[in-house]
Enzyme design. Sequence first.
Site, short mmCIF file in Angstrom:
data_model
loop_
_atom_site.label_atom_id
_atom_site.label_comp_id
_atom_site.label_asym_id
_atom_site.label_seq_id
_atom_site.Cartn_x
_atom_site.Cartn_y
_atom_site.Cartn_z
N HIS A 14 -4.77 3.01 -13.77
CA HIS A 14 -4.25 3.03 -12.32
C HIS A 14 -5.08 2.15 -11.79
CE1 HIS A 14 -2.80 5.39 -8.79
NE2 HIS A 14 -3.33 4.46 -8.27
N HIS A 16 -4.78 -1.52 -8.66
CA HIS A 16 -4.28 -2.42 -7.81
C HIS A 16 -4.90 -3.86 -7.95
CE1 HIS A 16 -2.35 1.05 -5.76
NE2 HIS A 16 -3.48 1.57 -6.13
N LYS A 73 6.65 4.75 -10.55
CA LYS A 73 5.44 5.24 -9.75
C LYS A 73 6.28 5.90 -8.57
CE LYS A 73 1.47 5.95 -7.76
NZ LYS A 73 0.41 5.00 -7.09
N HIS A 110 1.71 9.62 -6.94
CA HIS A 110 0.80 9.74 -5.79
C HIS A 110 1.10 11.24 -5.10
CE1 HIS A 110 -1.82 8.19 -2.34
NE2 HIS A 110 -1.27 9.20 -2.27
N HIS A 148 -4.79 9.87 -9.51
CA HIS A 148 -6.07 9.97 -8.68
C HIS A 148 -6.11 11.44 -7.91
CE1 HIS A 148 -3.13 8.86 -5.86
NE2 HIS A 148 -3.26 7.47 -5.95
N ASP A 221 -8.00 3.27 -9.69
CA ASP A 221 -7.41 3.14 -8.40
C ASP A 221 -8.13 2.13 -7.42
OD1 ASP A 221 -5.62 3.67 -6.54
OD2 ASP A 221 -6.46 5.17 -5.47
O1 DOR Z 1 -7.11 4.31 -1.32
C1 DOR Z 1 -5.66 3.98 -1.79
N1 DOR Z 1 -5.55 2.50 -1.86
N2 DOR Z 1 -5.13 4.60 -2.50
C2 DOR Z 1 -3.78 4.28 -2.74
O2 DOR Z 1 -3.14 5.27 -3.29
C3 DOR Z 1 -3.14 2.90 -2.55
C4 DOR Z 1 -4.42 1.83 -2.69
C5 DOR Z 1 -4.21 0.58 -2.17
O3 DOR Z 1 -3.01 0.02 -2.74
O4 DOR Z 1 -4.77 0.15 -1.14
ZN ZN Z 2 -3.48 3.77 -6.07
#
Ligand code: DOR
Ligand code: ZN
Length: 317
Positions: A14, A16, A73, A110, A148, A221
């Site tokens: 997971h 980003h 997702k 999520h 998460h 995450d």
């Molecule tokens: O804290 C987070 N940031 N939780 C998420 O689910 C998305 C992520 C983000 O993309 O910034």
């Molecule tokens: Zn995330």
Amino acid sequence: MTSSLTLTRPDDWHLHVRDGAALQTVVPHTAAQFGRAIIMPNLKPPVTTAELALAYKSRIMAKAKAAGVVACKLYPAGATTNSDAGVTDLKKIYPTLEAMQKVGMLLLVHGEVTSSDIDLFDREAAFIDTQLIPLRRDFPELKIVFEHITTQDAADYVMAADRFVGATLTAHHLLYNRNAIFTGGIRPHYYCLPVLKREKHRVALLNAATSGNTRFFLGTDSAPHPAHLKEHASGCAGCYTAHAALEMYAEAFDSVGKLAQLEAFASFNGADFYGLPRNTGTITLKREAWTPPESFQFGEAELKPLRSGEALPWRVA
Ligand code: DOR
Ligand code: ZN
């Protein structure tokens, strides 16, 4: 006291990484530690078709030699960063879920409800009762990753579930409780979604991660945002941990004397759940204090990692 630990190369289930110039900073951090990653897009506009997903993948691959996997997702609309185009009613995607169940494609969720009458700290528990239980009843063989997870409720739910349900756990939810967001003032770099919870939840998550149950696995995450948008009147959600992810997990596992469980959690359980081969290389952690930089360049902006400027006890060799 263990001073060194060698693991099969782990994966991040997971992650980003954003897009454009930001990729240059964050993709190498992840590629230095992990064999593969599930990239959660959270982009504007959202990644909604196979064509958009493949184009995004090729932009990421230009920065890393990682393999890619396709799953879907599920973002409840409004639950998190750039999720405005998310799902408002699960029933609307039932035909898609039916097809996914048939071909064995995973659904990554999520797990938070978003209605304003539910207390922010109860959103995950409410999701289990009102969404996940009915979803699992209607699609009992759909493979689901509860992403998460942040509560004892979710850890208990996954623990009691069958082989079709797994969960990712972030390093920050294993290391911190909600006090971290408010210690000595508002600390925006500890603000993420789902938000950090009480200590009893952190303890339950750490127990689950180190329990030996194979359906819990690593998903950072790690979510980079420009520092000025986190240090803001309405700061964005996300903790950046990719620069020292494995080190933070090692610290958490070590805190309960369970370093021996780290390899399965980080390197085996996720691959097995996804039905993918385990990685072949290795990575070594040493007990050696070091202090990561205060910030990284992030396109035109700055990126402040979690624990910026604070020493970490473990280091990837
Ligand atoms: O804290 C987070 N940031 N939780 C998420 O689910 C998305 C992520 C983000 O993309 O910034
Ligand atoms: Zn995330």
